[in-house]
Design a protein around this motif. Structure first.
Motif, PDB file in Angstrom:
ATOM      1  N   GLY A  59       0.825  -1.178   0.000  1.00 39.49           N
ATOM      2  CA  GLY A  59       0.000   0.000   0.000  1.00 39.49           C
ATOM      3  C   GLY A  59       0.875   1.249   0.000  1.00 39.49           C
ATOM      4  N   ASP A  60       0.383   2.316  -0.597  1.00 36.49           N
ATOM      5  CA  ASP A  60       1.193   3.526  -0.749  1.00 36.49           C
ATOM      6  C   ASP A  60       1.668   4.078   0.585  1.00 36.49           C
ATOM      7  OD1 ASP A  60      -0.703   4.846  -3.584  1.00 36.49           O
ATOM      8  OD2 ASP A  60       0.981   3.443  -3.498  1.00 36.49           O
ATOM      9  N   SER A  61       0.850   3.959   1.609  1.00 35.23           N
ATOM     10  CA  SER A  61       1.179   4.579   2.892  1.00 35.23           C
ATOM     11  C   SER A  61       2.292   3.861   3.650  1.00 35.23           C
ATOM     12  CB  SER A  61      -0.070   4.654   3.773  1.00 35.23           C
ATOM     13  OG  SER A  61      -0.567   3.358   4.043  1.00 35.23           O
ATOM     14  N   VAL A  62       2.652   2.654   3.220  1.00 30.89           N
ATOM     15  CA  VAL A  62       3.673   1.897   3.956  1.00 30.89           C
ATOM     16  C   VAL A  62       4.915   1.612   3.124  1.00 30.89           C
ATOM     17  CG1 VAL A  62       1.849   0.808   5.314  1.00 30.89           C
ATOM     18  CG2 VAL A  62       2.831  -0.427   3.365  1.00 30.89           C
ATOM     19  N   LYS A  63       4.898   1.997   1.865  1.00 30.39           N
ATOM     20  CA  LYS A  63       6.051   1.739   1.010  1.00 30.39           C
ATOM     21  C   LYS A  63       7.320   2.369   1.595  1.00 30.39           C
ATOM     22  CE  LYS A  63       3.656   1.238  -3.413  1.00 30.39           C
ATOM     23  NZ  LYS A  63       3.358   1.852  -4.734  1.00 30.39           N
ATOM     24  N   GLY A  64       8.376   1.581   1.605  1.00 27.75           N
ATOM     25  CA  GLY A  64       9.646   2.069   2.131  1.00 27.75           C
ATOM     26  C   GLY A  64       9.801   1.911   3.627  1.00 27.75           C
ATOM     27  N   ARG A  65       8.726   1.565   4.319  1.00 24.11           N
ATOM     28  CA  ARG A  65       8.780   1.399   5.780  1.00 24.11           C
ATOM     29  C   ARG A  65       8.493  -0.033   6.208  1.00 24.11           C
ATOM     30  NH1 ARG A  65       5.169   3.903   8.913  1.00 24.11           N
ATOM     31  NH2 ARG A  65       3.531   3.956   7.312  1.00 24.11           N
ATOM     32  N   PHE A  66       7.614  -0.708   5.493  1.00 28.41           N
ATOM     33  CA  PHE A  66       7.209  -2.067   5.836  1.00 28.41           C
ATOM     34  C   PHE A  66       7.773  -3.045   4.822  1.00 28.41           C
ATOM     35  CE2 PHE A  66       2.934  -1.007   8.151  1.00 28.41           C
ATOM     36  CZ  PHE A  66       3.601  -0.109   8.948  1.00 28.41           C
ATOM     37  N   THR A  67       8.046  -4.257   5.290  1.00 25.68           N
ATOM     38  CA  THR A  67       8.537  -5.321   4.419  1.00 25.68           C
ATOM     39  C   THR A  67       7.793  -6.615   4.729  1.00 25.68           C
ATOM     40  OG1 THR A  67      10.753  -4.332   4.348  1.00 25.68           O
ATOM     41  CG2 THR A  67      10.540  -6.618   3.635  1.00 25.68           C
ATOM     42  N   ILE A  68       7.214  -7.206   3.703  1.00 24.75           N
ATOM     43  CA  ILE A  68       6.566  -8.500   3.857  1.00 24.75           C
ATOM     44  C   ILE A  68       7.524  -9.579   3.365  1.00 24.75           C
ATOM     45  CG2 ILE A  68       5.441  -8.409   1.591  1.00 24.75           C
ATOM     46  CD1 ILE A  68       3.024  -9.849   2.885  1.00 24.75           C
ATOM     47  N   SER A  69       7.516 -10.709   4.060  1.00 26.64           N
ATOM     48  CA  SER A  69       8.352 -11.833   3.641  1.00 26.64           C
ATOM     49  C   SER A  69       7.655 -13.122   4.071  1.00 26.64           C
ATOM     50  CB  SER A  69       9.747 -11.742   4.261  1.00 26.64           C
ATOM     51  OG  SER A  69       9.690 -11.776   5.670  1.00 26.64           O
ATOM     52  N   ARG A  70       8.143 -14.228   3.543  1.00 24.76           N
ATOM     53  CA  ARG A  70       7.548 -15.513   3.895  1.00 24.76           C
ATOM     54  C   ARG A  70       8.649 -16.538   4.054  1.00 24.76           C
ATOM     55  NH1 ARG A  70       3.494 -16.829  -0.732  1.00 24.76           N
ATOM     56  NH2 ARG A  70       3.307 -18.837   0.362  1.00 24.76           N
ATOM     57  N   ASP A  71       8.402 -17.482   4.943  1.00 24.10           N
ATOM     58  CA  ASP A  71       9.284 -18.618   5.144  1.00 24.10           C
ATOM     59  C   ASP A  71       8.428 -19.858   4.987  1.00 24.10           C
ATOM     60  OD1 ASP A  71      10.911 -20.674   6.060  1.00 24.10           O
ATOM     61  OD2 ASP A  71      11.848 -19.462   7.611  1.00 24.10           O
ATOM     62  N   ASN A  72       8.478 -20.455   3.826  1.00 28.17           N
ATOM     63  CA  ASN A  72       7.611 -21.601   3.555  1.00 28.17           C
ATOM     64  C   ASN A  72       7.982 -22.810   4.415  1.00 28.17           C
ATOM     65  OD1 ASN A  72       6.129 -20.174   1.631  1.00 28.17           O
ATOM     66  ND2 ASN A  72       7.492 -20.797  -0.041  1.00 28.17           N
ATOM     67  N   ALA A  73       9.228 -22.913   4.807  1.00 20.92           N
ATOM     68  CA  ALA A  73       9.640 -24.039   5.643  1.00 20.92           C
ATOM     69  C   ALA A  73       9.012 -23.959   7.034  1.00 20.92           C
ATOM     70  CB  ALA A  73      11.154 -24.078   5.756  1.00 20.92           C
ATOM     71  N   LYS A  74       8.674 -22.721   7.454  1.00 21.32           N
ATOM     72  CA  LYS A  74       8.060 -22.528   8.766  1.00 21.32           C
ATOM     73  C   LYS A  74       6.579 -22.202   8.676  1.00 21.32           C
ATOM     74  CE  LYS A  74      12.307 -20.879  10.998  1.00 21.32           C
ATOM     75  NZ  LYS A  74      12.957 -19.762  11.747  1.00 21.32           N
ATOM     76  N   ASN A  75       6.030 -22.235   7.466  1.00 17.68           N
ATOM     77  CA  ASN A  75       4.604 -21.898   7.260  1.00 17.68           C
ATOM     78  C   ASN A  75       4.265 -20.540   7.875  1.00 17.68           C
ATOM     79  OD1 ASN A  75       4.452 -24.508   6.212  1.00 17.68           O
ATOM     80  ND2 ASN A  75       2.429 -24.877   7.086  1.00 17.68           N
ATOM     81  N   THR A  76       5.122 -19.571   7.662  1.00 26.39           N
ATOM     82  CA  THR A  76       4.953 -18.285   8.315  1.00 26.39           C
ATOM     83  C   THR A  76       5.162 -17.144   7.323  1.00 26.39           C
ATOM     84  OG1 THR A  76       5.744 -19.207  10.409  1.00 26.39           O
ATOM     85  CG2 THR A  76       5.732 -16.816  10.217  1.00 26.39           C
ATOM     86  N   VAL A  77       4.320 -16.121   7.461  1.00 25.81           N
ATOM     87  CA  VAL A  77       4.493 -14.873   6.732  1.00 25.81           C
ATOM     88  C   VAL A  77       4.742 -13.780   7.763  1.00 25.81           C
ATOM     89  CG1 VAL A  77       1.998 -14.471   6.634  1.00 25.81           C
ATOM     90  CG2 VAL A  77       3.517 -13.273   5.030  1.00 25.81           C
ATOM     91  N   TYR A  78       5.651 -12.884   7.430  1.00 25.51           N
ATOM     92  CA  TYR A  78       6.045 -11.827   8.348  1.00 25.51           C
ATOM     93  C   TYR A  78       5.722 -10.456   7.768  1.00 25.51           C
ATOM     94  CZ  TYR A  78       8.970 -15.624  10.159  1.00 25.51           C
ATOM     95  OH  TYR A  78       9.412 -16.822  10.666  1.00 25.51           O
ATOM     96  N   LEU A  79       5.550  -9.499   8.682  1.00 27.36           N
ATOM     97  CA  LEU A  79       5.463  -8.104   8.283  1.00 27.36           C
ATOM     98  C   LEU A  79       6.384  -7.314   9.217  1.00 27.36           C
ATOM     99  CD1 LEU A  79       4.071  -6.068   6.379  1.00 27.36           C
ATOM    100  CD2 LEU A  79       2.493  -5.583   8.264  1.00 27.36           C
TER     101      LEU A  79
END
Length: 114
Positions: A59-79
């Motif tokens: 979203g425009d309001s979080v660009k450059g500040r937030f990062t989404i990532s995922r670890d499929n081995a741990k079945n987890t998504v992070y923000l």
């Protein structure tokens, strides 16, 4: 699919938090995952998504500040949320989508004090 979100809390402006969302199952890697948020009186809005191939969208309001990532081995998504602002205060929800079917987590509260 039952999504479990965690990591919310109270933080001062300029601080950081990391949210996590997990759900069990062997098909985790096939889902498109996302974070959304809803502040009181507002509609739920997109924060970030990540595809099963790792492509991200913010979203425009979080660009450059937030990062989404995922670890499929741990079945987890992070923000990862940095440089938090009071206007980031909301309930944050994780979502998993596959084949046009959406599943939502229960939400975790993030409060940013000024």
């Amino acid at each position: 699919v039952q999504l479990q979100a965690s990591g919310g809390g109270l933080v001062q402006a300029g601080g950081s938090l990391r949210l996590s969302c997990t759900f069990p199952g062997s098909r985790f890697s096939t889902y498109v995952l996302g974070w959304y948020r809803q502040a009181p009186g507002n509609q739920r809005e997109l924060v970030a998504t990540i595809t099963n191939g790792g492509s991200t969208n913010y979203g425009d309001s979080v660009k450059g500040r937030f990062t989404i990532s995922r670890d499929n081995a741990k079945n987890t998504v992070y923000l990862q949320m940095n440089s938090l602002k009071p206007e980031d205060t909301a309930v944050y929800y994780c979502r998993a989508e596959r084949w046009g079917v959406y599943y939502w987590g229960q939400g975790t509260q993030v409060t940013v004090s000024s």
